[in-house]
Motif scaffolding. Structure first.
Motif, short mmCIF file in Angstrom:
data_model
loop_
_atom_site.label_atom_id
_atom_site.label_comp_id
_atom_site.label_asym_id
_atom_site.label_seq_id
_atom_site.Cartn_x
_atom_site.Cartn_y
_atom_site.Cartn_z
N LEU A 4 48.26 -46.75 27.75
CA LEU A 4 50.31 -46.67 28.82
C LEU A 4 49.86 -48.02 30.38
O LEU A 4 48.62 -47.53 30.33
CB LEU A 4 50.69 -45.62 28.97
CG LEU A 4 50.52 -45.56 27.29
CD1 LEU A 4 51.83 -44.16 27.53
CD2 LEU A 4 51.47 -46.15 26.55
N TYR A 61 50.60 -46.19 33.60
CA TYR A 61 51.13 -45.06 33.66
C TYR A 61 52.20 -45.26 34.83
O TYR A 61 51.85 -46.00 35.67
CB TYR A 61 49.94 -44.39 33.83
CG TYR A 61 49.11 -43.54 33.14
CD1 TYR A 61 49.16 -44.33 32.06
CD2 TYR A 61 48.85 -42.37 33.52
CE1 TYR A 61 48.78 -42.33 30.92
CE2 TYR A 61 47.85 -41.52 32.84
CZ TYR A 61 48.29 -41.46 30.91
OH TYR A 61 47.47 -40.88 30.64
N ILE A 89 51.55 -40.17 35.18
CA ILE A 89 49.88 -40.00 35.97
C ILE A 89 50.57 -37.95 36.37
O ILE A 89 49.16 -37.62 35.94
CB ILE A 89 49.68 -40.20 37.09
CG1 ILE A 89 49.94 -41.90 37.42
CG2 ILE A 89 49.20 -39.52 38.43
CD1 ILE A 89 49.87 -42.93 38.37
N TYR A 94 43.62 -35.84 34.50
CA TYR A 94 44.53 -35.69 35.88
C TYR A 94 43.99 -34.33 36.27
O TYR A 94 43.91 -33.87 37.25
CB TYR A 94 45.18 -36.15 35.94
CG TYR A 94 45.17 -37.96 36.54
CD1 TYR A 94 44.02 -38.67 36.97
CD2 TYR A 94 46.44 -38.40 36.37
CE1 TYR A 94 43.62 -39.87 37.51
CE2 TYR A 94 45.86 -40.28 36.38
CZ TYR A 94 44.88 -40.69 37.09
OH TYR A 94 44.51 -41.78 36.88
N ALA A 127 45.74 -49.12 34.96
CA ALA A 127 46.70 -49.01 33.81
C ALA A 127 46.77 -47.50 34.81
O ALA A 127 47.66 -46.92 34.54
CB ALA A 127 46.59 -49.84 32.73
N MET A 128 46.42 -46.84 34.08
CA MET A 128 45.96 -45.18 34.00
C MET A 128 46.25 -44.63 35.74
O MET A 128 46.89 -43.83 35.91
CB MET A 128 45.29 -44.50 33.26
CG MET A 128 45.03 -44.44 31.91
SD MET A 128 44.26 -44.16 30.77
CE MET A 128 44.50 -42.15 31.29
N GLY A 129 45.70 -45.43 36.47
CA GLY A 129 45.96 -45.25 37.90
C GLY A 129 46.92 -45.36 38.97
O GLY A 129 47.35 -44.75 39.26
N GLY A 130 47.98 -45.79 38.20
CA GLY A 130 49.29 -46.70 38.41
C GLY A 130 49.43 -47.86 38.79
O GLY A 130 51.09 -48.08 38.85
N LEU A 131 48.26 -48.73 39.38
CA LEU A 131 48.44 -49.98 39.63
C LEU A 131 49.12 -50.79 38.91
O LEU A 131 50.30 -52.10 38.97
CB LEU A 131 47.21 -50.68 40.07
CG LEU A 131 47.10 -51.69 41.05
CD1 LEU A 131 47.62 -50.90 42.52
CD2 LEU A 131 45.40 -52.58 41.06
#
Lengths: 415, 415
Positions: A334, A336, A341, A347, B156-160
C-alpha cells in the motif's frame, strides 16, 4: 516493548555511537537542524543557537498550545540556546561555545557568518581543528553562490522535479512535489555524513588533523542521487523523461486502483513473478500468451496488461489485495499514509514509531532513530525544547558565571 | 578548469578525508553500493565483492559497448573482486579480506550471510571491532524481516509515495515515482553516515571499541525524512495529503507553464516577494488588492492567483521568464533535465559535472563528489571497473600467493 517505547519524556540515556561528541549548530529551517538531529539521535551533545524569537520551524505546521509537533521531533535531544547574533556580545559567546565543540554545522547564506566576525579563521582560532559543516543552496563559491535558495530549488536543479511526473501524453499537470522538503533533508544527511568522515580522520590515531570544511550544496546533494541520469546523457545524449508510476524497462510494475479508493503498488516484473500474478488474478493463460510471456512483450502491451491487473485490483479492498499478493510472494505494498505508518507492526516492534509525552504539547509520535545500532542504540532523550531552555546551563559550562549570564540577558544578547 | 575536470580516467590522487579507510563491500543493486560510492569518493579504499557474473547494475540502463554508463559512476573508485560466494572456498577469501578492513557494508537479505558462514561473529573473529553496516528492506529483526523488498516498498511504506501526487480533485492518476530509486539511495546515505559514526567512536582516543552494527531499513530511512507527517498525526490525527506542486500553507508557490512547454517554479510566497512579482507581471495593483495582499487571502484565492501568474508565464519562454524573475530577486527555477544539468555553469565551475574518459565506454559525464571538502577534496580516481579487474591485486595484498590465486581461479571460486 522496550523501555524506550513507553511514554515518558526522558528515557534511559542510551549512549549511542556518538556519545562524547560535541556539536554546535548555527542552523535554521530544515537542512542544518536535520543534520544535527541525526547526530543527536546517535548520542552527540548538540547545542543549537537560535534567535531569541526562535527558529522559524517552531511556527511551521499545525500548532498545539502554540507549539509545533514537527519541532518536537526536529529539535529532540538538542540543547537550545537563544542568542541574538546581531548583538555586539554575540560573537564572544559563539566563540566560547565553539571552543568546546568538535564540529559546527550551519546553513546561513555564504558570507553571512564572516560578516558577523564568525568566519572559519576566527572559529578555528577559538577551536583549532574545528570541523565546519556548511550547507547552502549552491555552495560556498561559484557564480550562483549569493543567490537565494530553498529546498525546491535544490530538487528542481538537481533533476528530481523534472522526473516526478507522469508522461505528457497522460497528464497536463506539472510535476509534483514529493510532499516534504526532501532537498533540504538530503543535504542535511550529506552534511552529517561528511562531518563524521572529517572527524574520523581528525581524531583517529595517526590521522590528518585537518582542518576540514564540508561544503554541501542543496543542488549538488540532489544531483549526487540521480543514478544514471547524467552518465547516460553524457554517453548517448538521452534526456531521461518522467515515467509516472511505471518503470520504463520492466513490466508489470505500477500503481493499481482498489475498491476502497487506494493505490496498490505491485511489482511482478520478472517471468516467474508474472506467472504467479497471472494465476492469482485468475488469468493463468496470460503467462503463456506470446504477448505477455516475456518482458519485451509485456512492455509493448503494457497498457492492456495494466488494465487487466486493474480489473482485478478494483474489485478488492487494498488490504485484502495486498494480503493475497503477499501470500503468493509477489512484491506489493500500500502507499502508506501517516495513519498506516502509525499503525504498522514492524515500525512499532522496531521502535520506529514511538509514543512520547512532550511537556509542551502532550502525547506525540516520533519516528525512531536511524540507523539502529543494536549494541549502542541512540535514543530520544528529550523532545524539542522551548526557546532558551538551555541557555543558562550551556553558558555556565562554557565558563560564564551567573553575573555574566544575567548581564547578557539584561542587554538582550541572550534569552 | 581544475585538473580533475580534464578528460582522463585517473586524476591526481586527491586524498580526501577518508584516505586510509578500508571498506569491504558485499553489495549489489543500489543501496550498499551507493553507500560505498560515497565512502570511496571521499578517499576510502573500497573493495567490492561481486559474483563472477557481475553486479546486476552492470546491465541496467542503456549500454555502450556492453557497459553501463550508470555503472561507470556507481562503481567508480572501487576495486572489484569477482568471487562466487557459493563456492566452498569463498568463505575463507571473504574472511581474509575482512581481516584487513575497517568496516563491511552489505545488503543481502537478513540471514543470508549467516547461512554462508559469514555472520557477525565469524567476521569479527577475523577482524575484531569490524564495523558492519547492513541494509535491508525492513531491518534485521521484526515480523517483516524476511519479506522481499526493494526501493519502491521503502518509499511507499516510508510515506513518500502517498504524498507524491496532485490532490484527487485535480487528477485520477496514481502517485508518481520520483524517477530514481530514491529509497535505496537514502538508505545507502544513512548507512554511510552510520558507518562513519561507528568508526569515529571506535578509532578515537579513549573511544568505545565497539563492536558496532548499523541496521538500516529502507522503510525506516525513508520514514526518518518525513518531517512533521508522523508527529502531526500523533497530536491531531491529521493525515497529510498530497498537494501537487503547491504548498498548503503559502501562496503563490507553484509550477507555471511557459511558452516553450516547460514548467517554471516560482516561489513568491511572502508579502514583499509577492509585491515584486505583481510588478514584474504587470499587475502591480494585485499587491494592494484585499484578495491578494496577504497570505491568507492569496491562499483563499489561489486558483485565481495562479491563473493570473500562468497568463504571464505562458507568454514567455522558460529561460526568459526565469531571467526576468531572477533580476527582480524572486526565487524561481526551471525543472532541470539531464541536458540542463550538464550545461549548468555552477555545476561545471564547482566540478559537479565532470567529463571523464571511461576506458570501457569512452567519454562520460559523472556527478562530482559530495560533500566538497576544499582542504582535502575527494575525487574520481577511476571509473567503474570491469568484473574482476582487481581480483589478483586484492588477493595478493591479503596474502594469497600466485599459485593460490591461480588455483582459486581454476576451481571457479574467483574470476
Amino acid at each position: 516493548m522496550d523501555t524506550w517505547n513507553e511514554a515518558g519524556v526522558r528515557e534511559a540515556p542510551g549512549a549511542g555511537p556518538l556519545a562524547g561528541l560535541r556539536i554546535l549548530e548555527l542552523g535554521h529551517f530544515v537542512a542544518a537542524p536535520f543534520a544535527t538531529r541525526l547526530l543527536a539521535d546517535l548520542g552527540a551533545d548538540v547545542v543549537k543557537i537560535e534567535p531569541p524569537g526562535g527558529d522559524p520551524v517552531r511556527q511551521w505546521g499545525e500548532q498545539a498550545n502554540g507549539h509545533s509537533p514537527w519541532w518536537s521531533m526536529h529539535a529532540r535531544n538538542k540543547r537550545c540556546v537563544a542568542l541574538d547574533l546581531k548583538h555586539p556580545r554575540a560573537r564572544e559567546v559563539v566563540l566560547r561555545l565553539a571552543a568546546g565543540a568538535d564540529a559546527l554545522v550551519e546553513n546561513f547564506r555564504p558570507g553571512q557568518l564572516d560578516r558577523l566576525g564568525l568566519g572559519e579563521a576566527a572559529l578555528r582560532e577559538a577551536r583549532p581543528g574545528l570541523v565546519i559543516g556548511r550547507i547552502s543552496g549552491f555552495g560556498q563559491d561559484g557564480p550562483y553562490r549569493d543567490r537565494a535558495s530553498f529546498g525546491v530549488i535544490g530538487e528542481a536543479m538537481g533533476g528530481l522535479r523534472y522526473l516526478t511526473n507522469h508522461p505528457p501524453e497522460e497528464t497536463d499537470l506539472p510535476p509534483s512535489r514529493v510532499g516534504i522538503s526532501i532537498g533540504d533533508s538530503i543535504a542535511g544527511l550529506y552534511a552529517a555524513f561528511g562531518v563524521m568522515a572529517a572527524l574520523w580522520q581528525r581524531d583517529r590515531a595517526g590521522g590528518a588533523p585537518g582542518p576540514f570544511t564540508l561544503d554541501v550544496a542543496l543542488t549538488e546533494a540532489m544531483l549526487s542521487m540521480m543514478e544514471g541520469t547524467l552518465p547516460e546523457y553524457g554517453v548517448f545524449g538521452t534526456v531521461r523523461q518522467p515515467q509516472g508510476s511505471r518503470i520504463k524497462t520492466a513490466a508489470p510494475t505500477n500503481a493499481y486502483p482498489t475498491r476502497d479508493g487506494q493505490w496498490l503498488l505491485i511489482a511482478a516484473n520478472s517471468d516467474p513473478l508474472f506467472r504467479r500474478l497471472a494465476r492469482v488474478i485468475g488469468r493463468p493463460e496470460l503467462a503463456d500468451d506470446p504477448d505477455f510471456a516475456a518482458n519485451p512483450g509485456r512492455l509493448r502491451h503494457v497498457e492492456r496488461l495494466d488494465a487487466i491487473i486493474a480489473d482485478w485490483s478494483r474489485e478488492r479492498d487494498a488490504a485484502e489485495a495486498d494480503r493475497i499478493l503477499g501470500e503468493a510472494d509477489i512484491p506489493s505494498t500500500l502507499c502508506y499514509s501517516a495513519a498506516d505508518i502509525a499503525a504498522d507492526t514492524q515500525y512499532r516492534e522496531r521502535g520506529m514509531v514511538r509514543e512520547l509525552d512532550d511537556p509542551l504539547i502532550g502525547r506525540v509520535l516520533h519516528a525512531g532513530v536511524v540507523p539502529h545500532v543494536p549494541e549502542a542504540p541512540g535514543g530520544i532523550r528529550w523532545t524539542g525544547p522551548a526557546v532558551g531552555a538551555h541557555t543558562d546551563e550551556v553558558l555556565a559550562e562554557a565558563g560564564f558565571d551567573g553575573a555574566e549570564i544575567r548581564a547578557l540577558r539584561e542587554e538582550g544578547a541572550v534569552r
